[in-house]
Enzyme design. Structure first.
Site, PDB file in Angstrom:
ATOM      1  N   ARG A  80       0.817  -1.220   0.000  1.00 35.37           N
ATOM      2  CA  ARG A  80       0.000   0.000   0.000  1.00 35.37           C
ATOM      3  C   ARG A  80       0.851   1.271   0.000  1.00 35.37           C
ATOM      4  NH1 ARG A  80      -3.611  -1.653   4.773  1.00 35.37           N
ATOM      5  NH2 ARG A  80      -2.194  -0.127   5.571  1.00 35.37           N
ATOM      6  N   ASN A  81       2.164   1.137  -0.013  1.00 38.30           N
ATOM      7  CA  ASN A  81       2.997   2.331  -0.132  1.00 38.30           C
ATOM      8  C   ASN A  81       2.843   2.853  -1.562  1.00 38.30           C
ATOM      9  OD1 ASN A  81       5.386   4.068  -0.595  1.00 38.30           O
ATOM     10  ND2 ASN A  81       5.880   3.439   1.490  1.00 38.30           N
ATOM     11  N   ALA A  82       2.634   4.137  -1.699  1.00 35.68           N
ATOM     12  CA  ALA A  82       2.352   4.736  -3.010  1.00 35.68           C
ATOM     13  C   ALA A  82       3.601   4.998  -3.850  1.00 35.68           C
ATOM     14  CB  ALA A  82       1.586   6.046  -2.816  1.00 35.68           C
TER      15      ALA A  82
END
Length: 160
Positions: free
Chosen positions: A37-39
Site C-alpha cells: 500500500r505504499n504509493a
C-alpha cells in the site's frame, strides 16, 4: 535493530529521494518501498511508465536509473517497534556529507515526508544550505491525510 539498505545511486544521479528507514515489509523483502500500500512505486509508474506496474524490483530500479533518480534513507540503524517513523529511537544517521561529495551530480533532494526531513535537518543542517530540496508528502500508507491523487500531483512537480 533495523539496518537501512545500500543507496541506489550512480554517477548520473541528479535527484536523490530520501526516506527515513525501511519498514518491516521492505526489510523482509530486501527492497525499498515494498509495502503493497505504499504509493512510492505507483507514483514512479504513473510518472514514467504510463501507469503500468513494474514487473519486478529490477525493473523498478532500472526506471529510477534511466531517469537519474537515486534512493537512500536518512538512518543507518535505529530502534523501532513496527514500521512507524514515530516509533524510531536511538538512531544513527547515514553519511550524506560523504555521499554528496562522491556524487556531485546530485542537485536536488526530495524528502519522502516530514519525518524524513526532520531527521536530515537534525543530523545534516549545513547541507540544507548547500543543495536544493523539497519536502514531499510521505508515500507511506500511514499518511492518510492526502489522497493518492494529491500525493501524485505533489511528487510529479519534481520528478518530471
Amino acid at each position: 535493530m533495523p539496518t537501512s539498505f545500500n543507496y541506489l545511486i550512480d554517477d548520473n544521479t541528479r535527484i536523490l529521494i530520501i526516506g527515513t528507514m525501511p519498514g518491516e515489509a521492505s526489510l523482509k523483502a530486501g527492497e525499498y518501498y515494498a509495502h503493497p500500500r505504499n504509493a512510492f512505486w505507483h507514483i514512479i509508474a504513473d510518472s514514467f511508465n504510463n501507469g503500468v506496474a513494474f514487473a519486478d524490483y529490477q525493473s523498478k530500479k532500472a526506471y529510477l536509473k534511466k531517469y537519474h533518480i537515486g534512493l537512500w534513507d536518512n538512518l543507518k540503524f535505529c530502534q523501532r517497534q513496527g514500521s512507524l517513523d514515530s516509533q524510531i529511537s536511538q538512531e544513527t544517521p547515514n553519511d550524506f556529507e560523504t555521499l554528496l561529495q562522491n556524487y556531485p551530480n546530485i542537485k536536488l533532494l526530495l524528502f519522502n515526508g516530514q519525518k524524513s526531513f526532520a531527521f536530515f535537518k537534525k543530523y545534516h543542517p549545513l547541507l540544507l544550505s548547500q543543495i536544493s530540496y523539497r519536502i514531499l508528502p510521505s508515500t507511506s500508507p500511514a499518511n492518510a491525510t492526502q489522497s493518492y491523487a494529491e500525493k501524485l500531483r505533489a511528487w510529479r512537480q519534481f520528478l518530471n
